[in-house]
Design a protein around this motif. Structure first.
Motif, PDB file in Angstrom:
ATOM      1  N   HIS A 294       0.838  -1.201   0.000  1.00 20.73           N
ATOM      2  CA  HIS A 294       0.000   0.000   0.000  1.00 20.73           C
ATOM      3  C   HIS A 294       0.873   1.250   0.000  1.00 20.73           C
ATOM      4  O   HIS A 294       1.808   1.369   0.772  1.00 20.73           O
ATOM      5  N   ARG A 295       0.553   2.175  -0.878  1.00 25.23           N
ATOM      6  CA  ARG A 295       1.265   3.455  -0.942  1.00 25.23           C
ATOM      7  C   ARG A 295       0.257   4.582  -0.881  1.00 25.23           C
ATOM      8  O   ARG A 295      -0.792   4.537  -1.518  1.00 25.23           O
ATOM      9  N   GLU A 296       0.611   5.604  -0.122  1.00 24.45           N
ATOM     10  CA  GLU A 296      -0.242   6.787  -0.037  1.00 24.45           C
ATOM     11  C   GLU A 296      -0.107   7.599  -1.311  1.00 24.45           C
ATOM     12  O   GLU A 296       0.981   7.757  -1.849  1.00 24.45           O
ATOM     13  N   ARG A 297      -1.213   8.139  -1.779  1.00 26.16           N
ATOM     14  CA  ARG A 297      -1.176   8.983  -2.978  1.00 26.16           C
ATOM     15  C   ARG A 297      -0.683  10.374  -2.614  1.00 26.16           C
ATOM     16  O   ARG A 297      -1.154  10.981  -1.659  1.00 26.16           O
ATOM     17  N   THR A 298       0.270  10.872  -3.393  1.00 33.06           N
ATOM     18  CA  THR A 298       0.746  12.225  -3.185  1.00 33.06           C
ATOM     19  C   THR A 298       0.027  13.206  -4.115  1.00 33.06           C
ATOM     20  O   THR A 298      -0.025  14.379  -3.839  1.00 33.06           O
ATOM     21  N   ARG A 299      -0.516  12.676  -5.190  1.00 34.27           N
ATOM     22  CA  ARG A 299      -1.289  13.490  -6.134  1.00 34.27           C
ATOM     23  C   ARG A 299      -2.687  12.911  -6.237  1.00 34.27           C
ATOM     24  O   ARG A 299      -2.897  11.739  -5.955  1.00 34.27           O
ATOM     25  N   PRO A 300      -3.655  13.718  -6.677  1.00 33.63           N
ATOM     26  CA  PRO A 300      -4.986  13.157  -6.843  1.00 33.63           C
ATOM     27  C   PRO A 300      -5.015  12.092  -7.925  1.00 33.63           C
ATOM     28  O   PRO A 300      -4.187  12.079  -8.830  1.00 33.63           O
ATOM     29  N   LYS A 301      -5.963  11.195  -7.819  1.00 37.85           N
ATOM     30  CA  LYS A 301      -6.105  10.100  -8.769  1.00 37.85           C
ATOM     31  C   LYS A 301      -6.427  10.668 -10.149  1.00 37.85           C
ATOM     32  O   LYS A 301      -7.329  11.506 -10.276  1.00 37.85           O
ATOM     33  N   PRO A 302      -5.705  10.228 -11.186  1.00 39.77           N
ATOM     34  CA  PRO A 302      -5.994  10.758 -12.530  1.00 39.77           C
ATOM     35  C   PRO A 302      -7.359  10.293 -13.015  1.00 39.77           C
ATOM     36  O   PRO A 302      -7.759   9.159 -12.778  1.00 39.77           O
ATOM     37  N   THR A 303      -8.050  11.184 -13.660  1.00 41.54           N
ATOM     38  CA  THR A 303      -9.374  10.869 -14.200  1.00 41.54           C
ATOM     39  C   THR A 303      -9.345  10.976 -15.709  1.00 41.54           C
ATOM     40  O   THR A 303      -8.367  11.449 -16.293  1.00 41.54           O
ATOM     41  N   GLN A 304     -10.427  10.586 -16.323  1.00 41.23           N
ATOM     42  CA  GLN A 304     -10.492  10.690 -17.777  1.00 41.23           C
ATOM     43  C   GLN A 304     -10.767  12.106 -18.167  1.00 41.23           C
ATOM     44  O   GLN A 304     -10.564  12.562 -19.216  1.00 41.23           O
TER      45      GLN A 304
END
Length: 188
Positions: A178-188
């Motif tokens: 598990h890794r914490e996201r440093t950026r928001p999840k990319p969307t379409q």
């Protein structure tokens, strides 16, 4: 005449089994040494797969088809693939493996190694004391039935502890991956 032919057939079968054994012994020991000396984790896993598959052939040669199939399906298939999956998720490089992330892990590994050596010495000493006796009479049932009887009656507690250990290892692999996201999840 038929007795001589049967004797020749059993001698040929024993010779072929001996040749297979010694070929697989070289493969097993070579793969085990390669596994210890491998610098990359994936190469280590491939050497481990060779050792596990050789062990499955040994089981098949000893007329234990259930153990041979379990060795291939459970250990080579499931456990080794879980190991590879976690290693590819984490992406361990050789310079990261030199950093001690958990305090005291080298001391704990040394203590566990010493305990393993003591356990091996005790096991070899116990085996040298006398011939092993069969713990459960098979009767007319086959190997699978006798093994199932042993697992689910006499050795049910160690079997359940082993399953709990495997579940804990899978959860530990998920936590490590598990890794914490440093950026928001990319969307379409």
């Amino acid at each position: 005449m038929t007795h001589a032919l049967a004797s020749a057939g059993s001698t040929a079968a024993a010779t072929s089994q001996s040749i297979i054994f010694w070929l697989l012994a070289v493969v097993s020991v070579g793969s085990a040494v390669g596994m210890v000396l491998a610098r990359r984790v994936v190469h280590c896993a491939l050497f481990l797969a060779a050792v596990m598959l050789s062990l499955a052939v040994y089981y098949a040669m000893q007329s234990a088809p259930f153990l041979a199939f379990v060795q291939v399906i459970v250990y080579t298939g499931a456990v080794l693939m879980l190991f590879l999956f976690v290693m590819m998720l984490i992406g361990v490089s050789s310079r990261e493996s030199l950093v001690e992330t958990i305090r005291g892990q080298r001391l704990a590994a040394a203590i566990a190694g010493i305990a393993l050596v003591v356990l091996l010495i005790l096991g070899i000493g116990h085996a040298a004391l006398g011939p092993a006796t069969q713990s459960v009479t098979n009767g007319n049932s086959g190997n699978v039935t006798g093994l199932a009887t042993l697992i689910f009656t006499t050795y049910v507690f160690p079997f359940e502890v082993t399953s709990a250990l495997l579940i804990t290892a899978a959860l530990g692999a998920m936590v490590l991956a598990h890794r914490e996201r440093t950026r928001p999840k990319p969307t379409q």
